[in-house]
Design an enzyme around this catalytic site. Structure first.
Site, mmCIF file in Angstrom:
data_model
loop_
_atom_site.group_PDB
_atom_site.id
_atom_site.type_symbol
_atom_site.label_atom_id
_atom_site.label_comp_id
_atom_site.label_asym_id
_atom_site.label_seq_id
_atom_site.Cartn_x
_atom_site.Cartn_y
_atom_site.Cartn_z
ATOM 1 N N SER A 17 0.838 -1.212 0.000
ATOM 2 C CA SER A 17 0.000 0.000 0.000
ATOM 3 C C SER A 17 0.869 1.257 0.000
ATOM 4 C CB SER A 17 -0.877 -0.027 1.260
ATOM 5 O OG SER A 17 -1.565 1.186 1.437
ATOM 6 N N GLY A 18 0.295 2.337 -0.461
ATOM 7 C CA GLY A 18 0.855 3.669 -0.286
ATOM 8 C C GLY A 18 2.317 3.814 -0.705
ATOM 9 N N TYR A 151 2.634 8.478 17.676
ATOM 10 C CA TYR A 151 3.215 8.474 16.332
ATOM 11 C C TYR A 151 4.462 9.369 16.278
ATOM 12 C CZ TYR A 151 3.505 8.890 11.231
ATOM 13 O OH TYR A 151 3.946 8.866 9.922
ATOM 14 N N ILE A 184 1.286 13.004 2.739
ATOM 15 C CA ILE A 184 1.301 12.270 1.466
ATOM 16 C C ILE A 184 -0.028 11.531 1.324
ATOM 17 C CG2 ILE A 184 2.528 10.530 0.087
ATOM 18 C CD1 ILE A 184 4.331 12.948 0.875
ATOM 19 N N THR A 186 -2.090 8.736 0.887
ATOM 20 C CA THR A 186 -2.028 7.268 0.911
ATOM 21 C C THR A 186 -3.216 6.779 1.742
ATOM 22 O OG1 THR A 186 -0.815 7.109 2.987
ATOM 23 C CG2 THR A 186 0.521 7.329 0.992
ATOM 24 N N PRO A 187 -3.475 5.477 1.743
ATOM 25 C CA PRO A 187 -4.551 4.966 2.602
ATOM 26 C C PRO A 187 -4.361 5.331 4.075
ATOM 27 C CG PRO A 187 -3.983 3.330 0.964
ATOM 28 C CD PRO A 187 -2.979 4.439 0.812
HETATM 29 N N1 NAD Z 1 1.214 9.124 4.270
HETATM 30 C C1 NAD Z 1 1.823 10.084 4.945
HETATM 31 O O1 NAD Z 1 1.365 11.253 4.969
HETATM 32 C C2 NAD Z 1 3.103 9.790 5.691
HETATM 33 C C3 NAD Z 1 3.814 10.889 6.205
HETATM 34 C C4 NAD Z 1 5.002 10.648 6.894
HETATM 35 C C5 NAD Z 1 5.466 9.353 7.067
HETATM 36 N N2 NAD Z 1 4.744 8.321 6.560
HETATM 37 C C6 NAD Z 1 5.276 6.973 6.814
HETATM 38 O O2 NAD Z 1 5.395 6.257 5.611
HETATM 39 C C7 NAD Z 1 5.246 4.852 5.863
HETATM 40 C C8 NAD Z 1 4.211 4.283 4.917
HETATM 41 O O3 NAD Z 1 2.972 4.920 5.168
HETATM 42 P P1 NAD Z 1 1.785 4.990 4.105
HETATM 43 O O4 NAD Z 1 1.229 6.359 4.196
HETATM 44 O O5 NAD Z 1 2.220 4.455 2.807
HETATM 45 O O6 NAD Z 1 0.738 4.010 4.835
HETATM 46 P P2 NAD Z 1 -0.196 2.831 4.269
HETATM 47 O O7 NAD Z 1 -1.145 2.545 5.383
HETATM 48 O O8 NAD Z 1 -0.723 3.170 2.926
HETATM 49 O O9 NAD Z 1 0.836 1.637 4.102
HETATM 50 C C9 NAD Z 1 1.442 1.025 5.217
HETATM 51 C C10 NAD Z 1 1.531 -0.452 4.950
HETATM 52 O O10 NAD Z 1 2.162 -1.047 6.095
HETATM 53 C C11 NAD Z 1 1.489 -2.252 6.366
HETATM 54 N N3 NAD Z 1 1.640 -2.615 7.761
HETATM 55 C C12 NAD Z 1 1.180 -1.958 8.846
HETATM 56 N N4 NAD Z 1 1.450 -2.647 9.958
HETATM 57 C C13 NAD Z 1 2.106 -3.773 9.572
HETATM 58 C C14 NAD Z 1 2.628 -4.883 10.255
HETATM 59 N N5 NAD Z 1 2.513 -5.007 11.582
HETATM 60 N N6 NAD Z 1 3.239 -5.862 9.541
HETATM 61 C C15 NAD Z 1 3.340 -5.775 8.192
HETATM 62 N N7 NAD Z 1 2.847 -4.738 7.478
HETATM 63 C C16 NAD Z 1 2.231 -3.752 8.167
HETATM 64 C C17 NAD Z 1 0.018 -1.961 6.045
HETATM 65 O O11 NAD Z 1 -0.733 -3.171 5.849
HETATM 66 C C18 NAD Z 1 0.154 -1.124 4.798
HETATM 67 O O12 NAD Z 1 0.121 -1.919 3.628
HETATM 68 C C19 NAD Z 1 4.852 4.734 7.345
HETATM 69 O O13 NAD Z 1 5.992 4.407 8.104
HETATM 70 C C20 NAD Z 1 4.359 6.120 7.679
HETATM 71 O O14 NAD Z 1 4.478 6.436 9.042
HETATM 72 C C21 NAD Z 1 3.583 8.500 5.870
#
Ligand code: NAD
Length: 247
Positions: A17-18, A151, A184, A186-187
């Protein structure tokens, strides 16, 4: 695409995802072999089968997850060059309304699992004298945000973990860096983004005037994995449309 990762093998957690999905796709497009790890099933429409792609369904917080991930990458591809600790969760809460359970789960997924997987991968990188660790921090690795108690703390810890890795591993030819995305689409972020006030807050914060896309974070993850980043270690790379200038 120019084959910038031809001959390289990567592990990407949260690859379904994402941001993790965008990194997996870009690494594959650049010629890497990728083991994508996730808790949730992979959508065949997102990631087409390929001899360079292996998928592992696994909760990265389970006791045998790190060893299973390393076993899977070695049995399929025989080595590992790049580890992207991307999987993460965001369970909102202030210090008063964050439950101890949600605090602990956040630390488990965002901090302890990357530590455990990195530990398991390191002997194989050290043996070959090369490796890239890329962790997903956040601009919340530098700041506090409203209702982001667990977080934000976890993302500060990701910065600390990465700097420790960088200090200890450079002599083995291994670099460690972390990405710092802003908001960003994303889901993970979608529920917050559907709130117009939240969305406009972040659009206003970013001088470029918009929310970021997952592929824009993947581009930075590509840079850190390439030979071009050979002297970059211990760094937090911000991918936040300049939002950092307005905190
Ligand atoms: N989207 C944003 O705005 C944003 C901003 C800053 C940082 N981030 C970081 O980027 C990273 C990705 O986030 P995203 O926005 O793509 O989120 P997302 O929810 O789209 O994707 C995260 C993925 O991690 C998987 N996941 C969660 N827990 C898990 C586990 N215990 N074991 C295996 N897989 C697991 C989920 O199933 C999902 O597919 C994260 O570390 C998030 O903190 C995101």
């Amino acid at each position: 695409m120019t084959g910038q990762l031809a001959g390289k093998t990567a592990i990407v957690t949260g690859g379904a995802s994402g941001i993790g999905l965008a990194i997996t796709r870009l690494y594959l497009a650049e010629g890497a072999e990728v083991l994508a790890v996730d808790l949730q099933p992979f959508d065949a429409a997102d990631l087409q089968a390929s001899d360079k792609l292996a998928r592992l369904l696994c909760d990265i917080t389970t006791p045998d997850a790190a060893d299973s991930i390393v076993a899977a990458v070695l049995s399929r591809f025989g080595k590992v060059d790049i580890l992207v600790n991307n999987a993460g969760i965001c369970l909102p809460g202030t210090v008063e309304d964050q439950t101890p359970e949600s605090w602990l789960r956040t630390m488990e997924v965002n901090v302890t699992a990357p530590f455990m997987i990195t530990r398991a991968v390191l002997p194989h990188m050290k043996l070959r004298g090369t490796g890239r660790i890329i962790n997903l921090g956040s601009i919340m690795s530098d700041f506090g945000g409203p209702s982001l108690c667990a977080y934000g703390t976890s993302k500060h810890a990701v910065a600390g973990l990465t700097k420790s890795l960088s200090a200890d591993l450079g002599k083995f030819g291994i670099t460690a860096n972390y990405l710092q995305p802003g908001a960003i689409m994303t889901p993970l972020a979608a529920p917050s983004m559907s709130d117009p006030a939240f969305r406009s807050y972040w659009e206003e914060k970013a001088p470029v005037g918009r929310i970021g896309e997952a592929h824009e974070v993947a581009a930075a993850a590509l840079f850190l994995a390439t030979d071009a980043a050979s002297y970059v270690s211990g760094a937090g790379i911000k991918v936040c449309g300049g939002a950092i200038s307005r905190f």
